[in-house]
Write a protein that holds these residues in place. Structure first.
Motif, short mmCIF file in Angstrom:
data_model
loop_
_atom_site.label_atom_id
_atom_site.label_comp_id
_atom_site.label_asym_id
_atom_site.label_seq_id
_atom_site.Cartn_x
_atom_site.Cartn_y
_atom_site.Cartn_z
N ALA A 322 0.83 -1.21 0.00
CA ALA A 322 0.00 0.00 0.00
C ALA A 322 0.86 1.25 0.00
O ALA A 322 0.54 2.26 -0.63
CB ALA A 322 -0.93 -0.01 1.20
N GLY A 323 2.00 1.18 0.71
CA GLY A 323 2.90 2.33 0.73
C GLY A 323 3.43 2.66 -0.66
O GLY A 323 3.52 3.84 -1.03
N VAL A 324 3.75 1.64 -1.45
CA VAL A 324 4.22 1.87 -2.81
C VAL A 324 3.10 2.48 -3.65
O VAL A 324 3.31 3.43 -4.42
CB VAL A 324 4.71 0.55 -3.44
CG1 VAL A 324 5.06 0.76 -4.92
CG2 VAL A 324 5.91 0.02 -2.68
N LEU A 325 1.91 1.93 -3.54
CA LEU A 325 0.76 2.44 -4.30
C LEU A 325 0.50 3.91 -3.96
O LEU A 325 0.29 4.75 -4.85
CB LEU A 325 -0.47 1.60 -4.00
CG LEU A 325 -1.77 1.94 -4.73
CD1 LEU A 325 -2.56 0.68 -5.01
CD2 LEU A 325 -2.64 2.90 -3.91
N ILE A 326 0.53 4.24 -2.68
CA ILE A 326 0.30 5.62 -2.25
C ILE A 326 1.40 6.54 -2.77
O ILE A 326 1.14 7.65 -3.23
CB ILE A 326 0.20 5.68 -0.72
CG1 ILE A 326 -1.08 4.98 -0.24
CG2 ILE A 326 0.24 7.12 -0.21
CD1 ILE A 326 -1.11 4.70 1.25
N SER A 327 2.64 6.08 -2.72
CA SER A 327 3.76 6.88 -3.22
C SER A 327 3.60 7.17 -4.70
O SER A 327 3.86 8.29 -5.17
CB SER A 327 5.08 6.15 -2.96
OG SER A 327 5.29 5.95 -1.58
N ASP A 328 3.18 6.16 -5.47
CA ASP A 328 2.96 6.37 -6.91
C ASP A 328 1.87 7.40 -7.14
O ASP A 328 1.99 8.27 -8.01
CB ASP A 328 2.57 5.05 -7.58
CG ASP A 328 3.75 4.10 -7.75
OD1 ASP A 328 4.90 4.54 -7.56
OD2 ASP A 328 3.50 2.92 -8.07
N ALA A 329 0.78 7.29 -6.38
CA ALA A 329 -0.33 8.22 -6.55
C ALA A 329 0.08 9.65 -6.19
O ALA A 329 -0.29 10.61 -6.87
CB ALA A 329 -1.51 7.79 -5.69
#
Length: 705
Positions: A322-329
């Motif tokens: 989720a941290g990676v997904l949030i960082s991408d967003a």
């Protein structure tokens, strides 16, 4: 209470009437003329409801009247739900009685073509002659939860009424406006009012936004528009909302050619250029939503009334994925996520050796065994990290009955310690648990990507509210514009009067004059066809570069005359323009064009492929000062090439900004006859050496005054 403008006070008769007549009132609560009466009776509208129906003595238990003239009192507002001809007659009667506002459900006007537009114009004349405000025609009406006024025939009310709250909806489209209302209601969002403007013969979305900007019951404004009817009123409304710290989130549809065609046929509106719309909305701090979900997400989060200027995002998560997904967003949105300070990272490592403490801060599933980690890691995130916003991702664990109470305890303490920070949870939980988190002061999103988009929007609002009003743009001496499009030499002469410098050059009628000019300017030179009828010279081979001696100039002159005669035999030829060939600068493009909605708009970009292929340009409504021009220049992706990237000397940004600002003022002062200015290329020379237009085109619209 915020002060009301005169126009805002007049609209209060429309949105908060003390009495209302319904023309075409129906006993049947499922019919268009019956729905508003039924809704107002159910929701306790406080004033008199006066049904007009010549065929009935009563309507839904209320005394009915045969005509407007038979009404026992003059209604402050009226709802008109009869066919077009009868609607016009009813409006005339209401206007003569002194009714202040009317809502026209009736369709069949400007949206149907020329004859309908003529009929709509008659309605407008009646209203304006008597000082009446007119909503519609072809409007689905409005609702106001503050006083129970339901001047709408939407069938959505059969599924429930809205919760009173701080969000106002202004929509040009009736059906889609009520779609937004219905979704907001179903999401439990509190609404102050929802207004659909239809054909906008009189009242526009801009007028409604202005009213909401002054309404103490409306704190957040959500708008939907297909085309801007009156740009000046619209922009004044956005400015008023920003000054009153009322965030505006807007869906402006018609981005594509197909969408613009649909908007024209639907509401007879002019959609304008979408990139210009983006630039204008950004200028006033409006966040443009791409989807309905995004619009409602942003409006919902904005009701928290925390708008962090200079926004940064800190993330606390129990999931590395989720941290990676949030960082991408966040990266895609342009929302900064700076790392935690080194000392704070080291302390978190000591507390939990297998955590990832950079940002996102991953406290792992260990939080399930020790919920105090939430408090300790959250304190580090907000205290030592200093992030203006925090996204806390607990997924389904946040909704587990064994965890939720203890998690709430940790989060409430964090909320109490940092009340000025925007805190958003991403959890999967049952509605009662979500309500508990929201009551604790947290906005809740199931999808963390949607949360990031909404958090980013809050920062944009904060930046807009915090920004000082720009200094006014300088004025320039009035120019005497030609009656038709001038030649390049004349265009540069006019621009020179406004302080916009060109490369040294000379107009030459003969080859010998060209040779003499080249000798005086110094080789090498550039030579171009000089004709007011050939604006795009390079397309016919009308520009020659690197002419290094007298023979090349003489032969070049003959070649240009031949090419002009072949490609444009009817063109007026004035000879050739001989200019010093500049080198060592960065090629840029500066220009303006007249947008059909917002008027003159300036454009800046780098020359060559950057503008042709990459479309790397900045746009801004004219006029603006040098500071705004410099911000515009620095905003493009290719700005490092001007600022000294890879050992290049920095360009003369101040001279470039001065030129761009003066161009914007010139465009604003010129009026509608000036269609476009194109300076391409402009050479931004090394710092301190100025900026010079190597080519200039001015286009004059001969049929405008």
């Amino acid at each position: 209470m915020l002060p009301q403008t005169e126009a805002g006070a007049a609209l209060s008769a429309l949105l908060r009437p003390r009495s209302v007549a319904v023309i075409g009132a129906s006993e049947d609560s499922s019919r268009i003329g019956g729905r508003p009466i039924a809704a107002m009776l159910e929701r306790g509208f406080s004033g008199p409801i006066l049904p007009v129906n010549p065929n009935r003595a009563t309507v839904q238990g209320l005394p009915a009247f045969a005509s407007v003239r038979d009404l026992p009192e003059t209604p402050e507002a009226a709802i008109i739900a009869v066919p077009p001809k009868a609607a016009e007659a009813a409006l005339q009667d209401l206007a003569e009685r002194g009714t202040k506002a009317a809502i026209l459900f009736t369709a069949g006007f400007a949206e149907t073509g020329a004859s309908g537009a003529d009929a709509q114009e008659r309605l407008l004349r009646i209203a304006r002659q008597h000082g009446m405000r007119l909503l519609g025609p072809n409007s689905l009406g409005l609702l106001n939860t503050a006083n129970g006024f339901y001047g709408t025939f939407t069938s959505s009310l059969e599924r429930g009424y809205p919760i009173p709250g701080p969000i106002g909806i202004a929509s040009q489209s009736g059906a889609y406006g009520m779609h937004l209302f219905s979704m907001a209601r179903d999401m439990g969002m509190g609404l102050s009012c929802s207004v659909t403007t239809g054909n906008e013969a009189d009242v526009t979305v801009g007028d409604i936004v202005a009213w909401m900007a002054q309404d103490p019951g409306t704190e957040v404004i959500a708008a939907y528009s297909e085309g801007i009817r009156d740009a000046n009123r619209f922009l004044a409304a956005l400015d008023l909302a920003r000054r009153n710290r009322k965030p505006v989130v807007m869906m402006k549809v018609g981005r594509s050619e197909l969408g613009r065609a649909a908007a024209q046929s639907h509401t007879a509106s002019l959609a304008g250029d979408d990139a210009v719309t983006d630039a204008v909305l950004a200028e006033f701090g409006v966040v443009r939503a791409r989807t309905t979900e995004e619009l409602l997400d942003i409006a919902r989060l904005a009701t928290r009334k925390i708008y962090p200027a200079g926004n940064t995002l800190g993330v606390l998560t129990v999931s590395g994925g989720a941290g990676v997904l949030i960082s991408d967003a966040a990266d895609a949105a342009g929302l900064p996520m700076p790392p935690m300070p080194e000392a704070a990272q080291a302390a978190l490592h000591r507390d939990l050796p297998f955590c990832a403490p950079q940002n996102p801060v991953d406290c792992t599933a260990q939080v399930l065994n020790d919920l105090s980690l939430v408090g300790r890691f959250g304190e580090a995130l907000l205290g030592e990290g200093g992030y203006r916003s925090a996204l806390l991702f607990f997924t389904h664990a946040g909704g587990a009955p064994s965890i939720t109470p203890r998690l709430r305890e940790q989060l409430r303490a964090l909320r109490a310690r940092y009340p000025d920070r925007l805190m958003v949870l991403s959890v999967l939980a049952d509605p009662p648990q979500i309500r508990q988190f929201e009551e604790d002061g947290f906005a809740v999103f199931a999808d963390p990507s949607r949360a990031v988009a909404a958090i980013h929007a809050m920062g944009r609002f904060g930046d807009a509210f915090a920004a000082a009003s720009p200094e006014p743009a300088p004025s320039l001496p009035a120019l005497e514009w030609p009656k038709s499009t001038p030649s390049e030499a004349e265009a540069k002469r006019l621009l020179g009067q406004a302080g916009i410098a060109a490369a040294p050059e000379q107009a030459c009628a003969t080859a010998e004059q060209a040779v003499a000019a080249a000798r005086a300017l110094g080789f090498p030179v550039v030579m171009k066809i000089l004709s007011p009828d050939i604006l795009h010279k390079s397309e016919i081979g009308g520009v020659l570069l690197n002419l290094g001696d007298e023979t090349a100039v003489r032969e070049g002159f003959a070649l240009l005359m031949q090419r002009a005669a072949t490609a444009a035999p009817q063109a007026r030829l004035e000879g050739a323009l001989v200019a010093k060939q500049l080198s060592g600068g960065v090629e840029c493009i500066l220009g303006m064009h007249r947008d059909p909605v917002f008027g003159p708009v300036a454009v800046f970009g780098l020359g060559g492929i950057f503008v042709e292929v990459l479309r790397d340009v900045a746009l801004r409504r004219c006029p603006f000062n040098e500071a705004e021009a410099e911000a515009m220049i620095r905003s493009i992706r290719g700005a490092p090439l001007l600022l000294g990237a890879r050992g290049r000397p920095p360009a003369d940004i101040r001279a470039l900004a001065r030129m761009l600002s003066r161009l914007s003022v010139l465009a604003h002062q010129a009026g509608p006859r000036l269609s476009a200015i194109d300076l391409n290329p402009v050479f931004a020379m090394p710092e301190g050496e100025g900026a010079f237009a190597a080519d200039a085109v001015i286009e004059i619209a001969e049929n405008r005054s």
